[in-house]
Design an enzyme around this catalytic site. Structure first.
Site, short mmCIF file in Angstrom:
data_model
loop_
_atom_site.label_atom_id
_atom_site.label_comp_id
_atom_site.label_asym_id
_atom_site.label_seq_id
_atom_site.Cartn_x
_atom_site.Cartn_y
_atom_site.Cartn_z
N SER A 166 68.50 15.00 60.33
CA SER A 166 68.63 16.43 59.93
C SER A 166 69.95 16.43 60.64
O SER A 166 70.03 15.79 61.51
CB SER A 166 67.54 17.76 60.40
OG SER A 166 68.08 18.66 61.01
N TYR A 191 62.65 20.23 68.15
CA TYR A 191 62.96 20.14 66.68
C TYR A 191 64.27 18.69 66.58
O TYR A 191 63.49 17.68 65.76
CB TYR A 191 62.80 21.07 65.48
CG TYR A 191 63.08 20.73 64.18
CD1 TYR A 191 62.53 20.00 63.56
CD2 TYR A 191 64.48 20.90 63.52
CE1 TYR A 191 62.51 19.82 62.09
CE2 TYR A 191 64.99 19.91 62.22
CZ TYR A 191 63.93 19.74 61.87
OH TYR A 191 64.38 18.66 60.55
N LYS A 238 63.67 14.23 65.28
CA LYS A 238 64.55 13.45 64.68
C LYS A 238 65.90 12.33 65.37
O LYS A 238 65.39 11.51 64.72
CB LYS A 238 65.66 14.83 63.21
CG LYS A 238 64.67 15.20 63.00
CD LYS A 238 63.68 14.70 61.80
CE LYS A 238 63.02 15.08 60.79
NZ LYS A 238 62.33 15.49 59.94
#
Ligand code: UDP
Length: 328
Positions: free
Chosen positions: A117, A141, A145
């Protein structure tokens, strides 16, 4: 026929990629626990119900099938939730990914496409964002990643894993044939919520923040069609198959649209008036994220074809109308 395992293939981006691969000379097997995905969206290839948290499920799947490669779409992806419940994100997005990588090692499968991402970069000072930017995530989050990308680099150096980490910007749109599309519960993404408002399923769309340092004061994002994302996976896998070096690739259109521009375009596409309500900023939202995909163009030969915002919203609207006739 090469066989590819699509982990999370019952979800949004995974289901579009499954369709493309199954129409491009691959046998596909979807591995999904259906916690957020839908069996109805895993309609191509074979389906294997399993959980990445359960090593026995993975072992059974890798015993049953001989895979040439693995793609991994099954992560939680709500930035706000990752702040309030980081454990859920670190367990699923990081620990469970390690389980998958270890199952691949045990089975001798060494090609991997990872759904990363633009959140790995955080809130950059200059645009467009290139892969040379440092990783500086601003949410749990984004950190999950980043961590997985670091693990991939280490596995690559130590065990010969060949991988592509595809850093999506804002995935949007739906299958142009209307066979799959976006279904999130709860839905938090801008375009489906705007279309809910256009359809009269919600009375208005709240715009999170009107005083950002952007031309109209609302956040700017780079919306990329999910079918174009699927194509990038095909390109990336062919590239790895030809011996291409492992690494990360930004996937965006290189053009940003503000929240108000998205709403205006949705009004044009749907022919409906959409009520807008200004609301406070959503914590963790960077003002503007626009990606340069020059590297993916140059190295993978990838070019988005459904790049117009009108096309992205029109495809999403077609899916939205279909879904409202047969709700999930
Ligand atoms: N947004 C908004 N209202 C909403 C949902 C989203 O104003 O109801 C904004 C959000 O603040 C962000 C942009 O729309 O600037 C895109 O948000 P989305 O959740 O779709 O994707 P994200 O950028 O968080 O990955």
């Amino acid at each position: 026929m090469p066989k590819v395992l699509i982990v999370g293939g019952a979800g949004y981006i995974g289901s579009h990629t499954n369709k493309l691969f199954s129409h491009s000379g691959f046998k596909t097997v979807v591995f999904d626990n259906l916690s957020t995905g839908y069996r109805r969206l895993a309609r191509w290839g074979e389906f294997f119900k399993g959980d990445l948290a359960n090593a026995a499920d993975l072992a059974r799947c890798f015993k049953k099938h001989r895979f040439d490669s693995v793609m991994h779409f099954s992560a939680f992806a709500y930035v706000g939730e990752s702040v309030t419940d980081p454990a859920k994100y670190y367990v699923n997005n990081v620990a469970n990914t390690i389980n998958l990588l270890n199952a691949m090692r045990a089975a001798g499968v060494n090609k991997f496409i990872f759904s990363s991402s633009c959140a790995v970069y955080g809130a950059p000072a200059s645009l467009p964002m290139r892969e040379t930017l440092p990783f500086n995530p601003v949410s749990p989050y984004g950190r999950t990643k980043k961590m997985v990308e670091e693990i991939l680099a280490d596995y690559s150096a130590a065990y010969g894993l060949k991988y592509a980490a595809l850093r999506y910007f804002n995935a949007a749109g739906a299958d142009p044939d209307g066979e799959t599309g976006e279904v999130h519960n709860p839905e938090t993404h801008l375009i489906p919520l705007v279309l809910d408002a256009a359809a009269g399923l919600r009375k208005e769309i709240k715009v999170f923040g009107g005083n950002y340092p952007t031309p109209d004061g609302t956040c700017v994002r780079d919306y990329i069609h999910v079918a174009d994302l699927a194509q990038a996976h095909l390109r990336a896998l062919r590239y790895l198959g030809k011996g291409g070096a492992s690494g990360g690739f930004n996937l965006g259109n290189g053009k940003g649209f503000s929240v108000l521009e998205v709403i205006k375009t949705a009004e044009d596409v749907t022919g409906r008036k959409i009520r807008v309500k200004m609301a406070p900023r959503r914590p963790g939202d960077p003002p503007a994220l626009v990606g340069s995909a020059a590297r993916a163009r140059r190295i993978l030969g990838w070019r988005p074809v459904r790049f117009k915002l009108e096309t992205i919203i029109a495809d999403a609207w077609k899916w939205h109308l279909k879904r409202s006739q047969a709700p999930f």
